[in-house]
Motif scaffolding. Structure first.
Motif, mmCIF file in Angstrom:
data_model
loop_
_atom_site.group_PDB
_atom_site.id
_atom_site.type_symbol
_atom_site.label_atom_id
_atom_site.label_comp_id
_atom_site.label_asym_id
_atom_site.label_seq_id
_atom_site.Cartn_x
_atom_site.Cartn_y
_atom_site.Cartn_z
ATOM 1 N N LYS A 109 0.740 5.081 13.832
ATOM 2 C CA LYS A 109 1.534 4.028 13.305
ATOM 3 C C LYS A 109 -0.482 3.165 12.321
ATOM 4 C CE LYS A 109 2.303 -1.048 16.206
ATOM 5 N NZ LYS A 109 1.154 -1.124 15.848
ATOM 6 N N GLY A 110 0.674 2.025 11.255
ATOM 7 C CA GLY A 110 0.033 1.278 10.049
ATOM 8 C C GLY A 110 -0.733 2.199 8.424
ATOM 9 N N ILE A 111 -0.318 3.490 8.940
ATOM 10 C CA ILE A 111 -0.270 4.502 7.700
ATOM 11 C C ILE A 111 1.012 3.936 6.423
ATOM 12 C CG2 ILE A 111 0.668 6.588 8.474
ATOM 13 C CD1 ILE A 111 -2.431 6.920 7.249
ATOM 14 N N HIS A 112 1.960 3.661 7.010
ATOM 15 C CA HIS A 112 3.471 3.209 5.650
ATOM 16 C C HIS A 112 2.734 2.163 4.862
ATOM 17 C CE1 HIS A 112 3.803 0.277 8.641
ATOM 18 N NE2 HIS A 112 3.772 -0.759 7.783
ATOM 19 N N VAL A 113 1.419 1.198 5.351
ATOM 20 C CA VAL A 113 1.027 0.404 4.406
ATOM 21 C C VAL A 113 0.354 0.567 3.147
ATOM 22 C CG1 VAL A 113 0.821 -1.442 6.304
ATOM 23 C CG2 VAL A 113 -1.083 -0.319 5.303
#
Length: 193
Positions: A109-113
Motif C-alpha cells: 500500500k502506498g507504492i503507487h505514489v
C-alpha cells in the motif's frame, strides 16, 4: 542497553568523517550505525541536496521525515525493521531507486505514489499475495526489481512459474531478480526478421 543513535548524531559523525557538510552533500551514508538508528527523525530535512541516502543496517521501523529531500533519487533502507511503505509520499516525485530488502514488509500500500521509480530491490520481505504484488503495476516506470525471498516468489519459483506470473502482472519490468525479462512477442518479432 545503549541508547539509539539519532539521525542528528549520525550526521555529526558523518560530517566529521567525510569532511563534507550534510546540507551540501549529494550522497549521505548513515548505514550500520552503532548503536543503530531507530527513527528517521526531522534532522533528515537538512539534507536538501541529497540524491542518495543510505540508512541500511539499522533498526528503523518507519519511513518518515523525508519532506525536505526534494532531490532524493536513491533511498537505501535495507536490513531494518520496516513494516510498510507509508512515508514515501514526500519523495514520490523524485525517487528513482528504492532499496528495501531484508525488512518486514507484507503490504505494498502506498507504492503507487512513486511516479519515477525505476528500480525496486525488495528481496527478503514478507509479501505473500498477488493482490499486493499487482500494486506494482501502478508504477509505469518500474523496470528493474528484485523480489527473491518473499513468500510469494518462493512459492511460485518452486513451481517454476514465478517470472512468467510476475511479468504478466507487472508488464513494465525489463529485469526481474537479476534476470532480463524476455517477452513472448519480442521473441516472435525476432523470429520474423
Amino acid at each position: 542497553m545503549a541508547k539509539a543513535t539519532s539521525i542528528k548524531e549520525a550526521l555529526v559523525k558523518w560530517e566529521e568523517k567525510s569532511g563534507e557538510k550534510a546540507a551540501d552533500a549529494k550522497a549521505v551514508k548513515l548505514f550500520g550505525q552503532i548503536p543503530p538508528i531507530e527513527k528517521m527523525d526531522a534532522s533528515l530535512s537538512t539534507l536538501v541536496n541529497c540524491e542518495n541516502l543510505s540508512l541500511s543496517t539499522n533498526c528503523i521501523e518507519k519511513i518518515a521525515n523525508l519532506n525536505g529531500l526534494k532531490n532524493l533519487k536513491i533511498l537505501s533502507l535495507g536490513r531494518n525493521n520496516i513494516k510498510n511503505l507509508n512515508g514515501l509520499e514526500a519523495v514520490g516525485d523524485t525517487l528513482e531507486e528504492l532499496w528495501i530488502s531484508y525488512n518486514l514488509i507484507e503490504k505494498l500500500k502506498g507504492i503507487h505514489v512513486m511516479k519515477k521509480l525505476r528500480v525496486l530491490y525488495m528481496s527478503n520481505n514478507l509479501v505473500r499475495e498477488w493482490a499486493e504484488f499487482v500494486k506494482l503495476a501502478d508504477i509505469p516506470s518500474l523496470v528493474d526489481m528484485v523480489f527473491v525471498g518473499n513468500p510469494l516468489e518462493e512459492k511460485y519459483s518452486a513451481e517454476g512459474t514465478w517470472i512468467d506470473e510476475a511479468t504478466k502482472r507487472v508488464p513494465s519490468l525489463k529485469k526481474l531478480d537479476g534476470t532480463p525479462v524476455i517477452k513472448q512477442e519480442e521473441e516472435e518479432k525476432e523470429g520474423e526478421s
